[in-house]
Design a protein around this motif. Sequence first.
Motif, PDB file in Angstrom:
ATOM      1  N   TYR A  36     112.085  69.405  35.704  1.00 33.89           N
ATOM      2  CA  TYR A  36     111.056  69.467  36.749  1.00 33.89           C
ATOM      3  C   TYR A  36     111.652  69.668  38.145  1.00 33.89           C
ATOM      4  N   ARG A  37     112.960  69.910  38.224  1.00 27.92           N
ATOM      5  CA  ARG A  37     113.586  70.114  39.529  1.00 27.92           C
ATOM      6  C   ARG A  37     113.165  71.457  40.119  1.00 27.92           C
ATOM      7  N   LEU A  38     112.802  71.414  41.403  1.00 29.06           N
ATOM      8  CA  LEU A  38     112.439  72.624  42.115  1.00 29.06           C
ATOM      9  C   LEU A  38     113.673  73.231  42.769  1.00 29.06           C
ATOM     10  N   TYR A  39     113.640  74.542  42.932  1.00 34.08           N
ATOM     11  CA  TYR A  39     114.709  75.222  43.657  1.00 34.08           C
ATOM     12  C   TYR A  39     114.536  74.896  45.141  1.00 34.08           C
ATOM     13  N   LEU A  48     114.600  75.106  38.785  1.00 33.82           N
ATOM     14  CA  LEU A  48     116.007  75.330  38.479  1.00 33.82           C
ATOM     15  C   LEU A  48     116.220  75.647  37.001  1.00 33.82           C
ATOM     16  N   ASP A  49     115.322  75.192  36.158  1.00 31.23           N
ATOM     17  CA  ASP A  49     115.471  75.319  34.712  1.00 31.23           C
ATOM     18  C   ASP A  49     115.500  76.796  34.297  1.00 31.23           C
ATOM     19  N   GLN A  50     116.613  77.223  33.709  1.00 27.65           N
ATOM     20  CA  GLN A  50     116.779  78.622  33.336  1.00 27.65           C
ATOM     21  C   GLN A  50     115.932  79.024  32.132  1.00 27.65           C
ATOM     22  N   GLU A  51     115.339  78.063  31.445  1.00 24.98           N
ATOM     23  CA  GLU A  51     114.474  78.371  30.307  1.00 24.98           C
ATOM     24  C   GLU A  51     113.045  78.672  30.746  1.00 24.98           C
ATOM     25  N   SER A  52     112.765  78.477  32.015  1.00 27.45           N
ATOM     26  CA  SER A  52     111.396  78.639  32.499  1.00 27.45           C
ATOM     27  C   SER A  52     111.135  80.059  32.977  1.00 27.45           C
ATOM     28  N   CYS A  96     111.797  80.276  36.690  1.00 31.57           N
ATOM     29  CA  CYS A  96     113.134  79.971  37.200  1.00 31.57           C
ATOM     30  C   CYS A  96     113.411  80.841  38.414  1.00 31.57           C
ATOM     31  N   TYR A  97     114.167  80.311  39.373  1.00 30.02           N
ATOM     32  CA  TYR A  97     114.431  81.054  40.611  1.00 30.02           C
ATOM     33  C   TYR A  97     115.319  82.273  40.386  1.00 30.02           C
ATOM     34  N   MET A  98     116.067  82.305  39.264  1.00 33.06           N
ATOM     35  CA  MET A  98     116.950  83.436  38.977  1.00 33.06           C
ATOM     36  C   MET A  98     116.199  84.512  38.199  1.00 33.06           C
ATOM     37  N   ASP A  99     116.436  85.744  38.561  1.00 36.01           N
ATOM     38  CA  ASP A  99     115.860  86.883  37.850  1.00 36.01           C
ATOM     39  C   ASP A  99     116.984  87.549  37.060  1.00 36.01           C
ATOM     40  N   GLU A 100     117.309  86.964  35.905  1.00 34.99           N
ATOM     41  CA  GLU A 100     118.393  87.503  35.085  1.00 34.99           C
ATOM     42  C   GLU A 100     118.264  86.965  33.668  1.00 34.99           C
ATOM     43  N   GLY A 101     118.984  87.594  32.757  1.00 36.12           N
ATOM     44  CA  GLY A 101     119.001  87.118  31.384  1.00 36.12           C
ATOM     45  C   GLY A 101     117.918  87.734  30.522  1.00 36.12           C
ATOM     46  N   VAL A 102     117.621  87.064  29.416  1.00 42.92           N
ATOM     47  CA  VAL A 102     116.662  87.543  28.424  1.00 42.92           C
ATOM     48  C   VAL A 102     115.626  86.461  28.175  1.00 42.92           C
ATOM     49  N   ASP A 141     111.689  85.530  26.016  1.00 40.98           N
ATOM     50  CA  ASP A 141     110.666  85.895  25.046  1.00 40.98           C
ATOM     51  C   ASP A 141     109.370  86.193  25.791  1.00 40.98           C
ATOM     52  N   LEU A 142     108.452  86.850  25.107  1.00 41.99           N
ATOM     53  CA  LEU A 142     107.176  87.186  25.745  1.00 41.99           C
ATOM     54  C   LEU A 142     106.188  86.034  25.558  1.00 41.99           C
ATOM     55  N   VAL A 143     106.555  84.889  26.123  1.00 41.16           N
ATOM     56  CA  VAL A 143     105.726  83.688  26.096  1.00 41.16           C
ATOM     57  C   VAL A 143     105.871  82.993  27.437  1.00 41.16           C
ATOM     58  N   VAL A 144     104.978  82.071  27.707  1.00 44.57           N
ATOM     59  CA  VAL A 144     105.096  81.204  28.876  1.00 44.57           C
ATOM     60  C   VAL A 144     105.615  79.860  28.387  1.00 44.57           C
ATOM     61  N   ASP A 145     106.676  79.368  29.025  1.00 41.68           N
ATOM     62  CA  ASP A 145     107.333  78.149  28.570  1.00 41.68           C
ATOM     63  C   ASP A 145     106.469  76.907  28.800  1.00 41.68           C
ATOM     64  N   GLY A 146     106.803  75.841  28.093  1.00 39.32           N
ATOM     65  CA  GLY A 146     106.026  74.616  28.137  1.00 39.32           C
ATOM     66  C   GLY A 146     106.029  73.921  29.479  1.00 39.32           C
ATOM     67  N   ILE A 147     107.137  73.978  30.228  1.00 39.62           N
ATOM     68  CA  ILE A 147     107.199  73.301  31.529  1.00 39.62           C
ATOM     69  C   ILE A 147     106.282  73.984  32.536  1.00 39.62           C
ATOM     70  N   THR A 148     106.303  75.309  32.558  1.00 39.41           N
ATOM     71  CA  THR A 148     105.391  76.037  33.448  1.00 39.41           C
ATOM     72  C   THR A 148     103.942  75.680  33.128  1.00 39.41           C
ATOM     73  N   LEU A 149     103.605  75.674  31.856  1.00 42.66           N
ATOM     74  CA  LEU A 149     102.241  75.334  31.457  1.00 42.66           C
ATOM     75  C   LEU A 149     101.899  73.892  31.808  1.00 42.66           C
ATOM     76  N   GLU A 150     102.870  72.999  31.648  1.00 41.17           N
ATOM     77  CA  GLU A 150     102.636  71.584  31.957  1.00 41.17           C
ATOM     78  C   GLU A 150     102.336  71.390  33.441  1.00 41.17           C
TER      79      GLU A 150
END
Length: 571
Positions: free
Chosen positions: A256-259, A274-278, A281-287, A289-298
């Motif tokens: 739940y840490r914010l950038y 900060l969470d790279q699985e979200s 996430c503040y970073m625009d890199e990596g790969v 899935d075409l889903v919205v992660d649980g933390i964003t939804l929470e």
Amino acid sequence: MRIHILFKAIVAALLLVVFPLHGLTQEVATLVYDDVCNYGGTRIVPSEDAKSLRVSSQRAGVVMADDTYCAGMPDTLKLALKIAADVWSGYLATGDSLKLQVYYDDIQGADIRTEVYYSTMPGSVPDVYYPLALCRKLNGGLLEYSSRYDAVIHINKNAEWCVGIGDGMSGATKNLSYGLLRAMGSALGFGSSVQYDNGGRLTLGFGDGVSVFDKLVFAEDGRRLESFIGASEQELEDFIQQDKGYLYATEKAYIYRLYAPKQFDVHKSLKYLLDQESLMCYMDEGVMDLVVDGITLELLDAIGWGAYDGNDIKIVGRGIDDTGITSAYQSHTFYVESEDMPVTNYHWEYKLPLVSGGYETVATSQNAEFVIPAIADGDEDKYEHTTGGDIRGLISFEGTGNGKQVTSTYNLTLGVKPRILRTSIVSIAPNPRNELYYDVTVDVCYEGSHYLHASLEEEYSSFAFALFSETPYYSRLTFTDIDLSGLAWVNFVVRNDYGNDTAVLEIPSMPTSIIVNDICSSTEISVFTPSGILLGKVDGWDKLKDFSKGLLILKICDDKGNPRTIKYMNK
């Protein structure tokens, strides 16, 4: 054109403009998020499970995007708009909606600009602002004012965009699907309102109030962002730009840490995690899935999107799991579960969305069990399809339980045969290694399949050159070393559990000038049949018209006097 859409664009600068909507007594504030996306940034690779993770029989929301002002936007990029809309629609509850207006235009200083309308809730705390889409949800689908849209998204037409799904991403392009998913997240209310004002001072975006997301933000020592309404600039700056510790949203945990870097980032601070699985996430890199992660939804649920009026009953599909995904070519039976509460006065209705607009009532019933018919083979095209090629049906139930009315809905995701929607040639270019060959790049858009098989055939060759894509929705393919002599074409095939579809794209024959241009200064040309029989010699290219039409073998010399043999299509 109306498109289901919703969430994902990298956020940036926040500007605040407050203005009254015409005829309203209540002011609506606009937060403007400017996003600059990375070249070769995040790539989206949908998994086999992505659809089943997104959709649910208990959710049937909709994202509506008006793309009237997207003139000149390529169809492939419009696909990114529809992808983002479909993804977010799968996470909205039945009856919830997000209304967007989308522009494809020239904007300065940003790749995507998202203007989100906010307002206070009638009868609620006056200094807390909610995004309009959430206001409508929390107010039972109604608003005192009649804004046509909840947000406006501007896409910079000068940016080098790609759809951004699968292998179609390159280091020279930016991912529009990813950007739009994040932009829609902003439109739903994700991210703080903190910004620089016109004087360069840090401030809360609403001056005398906070956004509903701001209320989630707190520091290591327990101080909350909402407590800084009316605080000095220095006090707010010290809170936002912490010397030690982190800022959090909802809970004190890493996910739940914010950038929140020491130097305030106008594009990203407090608007991303900060969470790279979200997704956010503040970073625009990596790969991803075409889903919205649980933390964003929470976090979205925490600001109000999780508010849900529980039903006393639940619709169940016999032999269908909780995703509601099943075949369109079979009939299905539904009933209600009521936890021992007797239910009477059954009223069922089943609707499907029409391509022409609106819904068709397919079946009704007053029986305890509701049987819906299969969609006839050949009737699929009369109904609107999602980007994934499915048809979304809606089953509604009303009845009486314990002397009161009880209701429930069920979202049905009906799988149908795949379709190839369109094919096109992107480019035809001489092969850089051999002037006797050329390369072709093609685009193909399709639905209902994660797999595309493409094979290129040539008129004068017994070989077929095959390419395979595991990317849903859209693929860009390049075939190389195609012989200049004769015709060529590409065969496309998509398959799923219900059937297949095929298409053929003919490659225009290449002009002779590509073969002969700048490769020969000699006027003597020896002409042979493909089997090697000498037909004669001529002293100029224009004399070749005297020979029979079709493939010829020519012996010539290059501009250095070296003999060469080439194929030539005489037309």
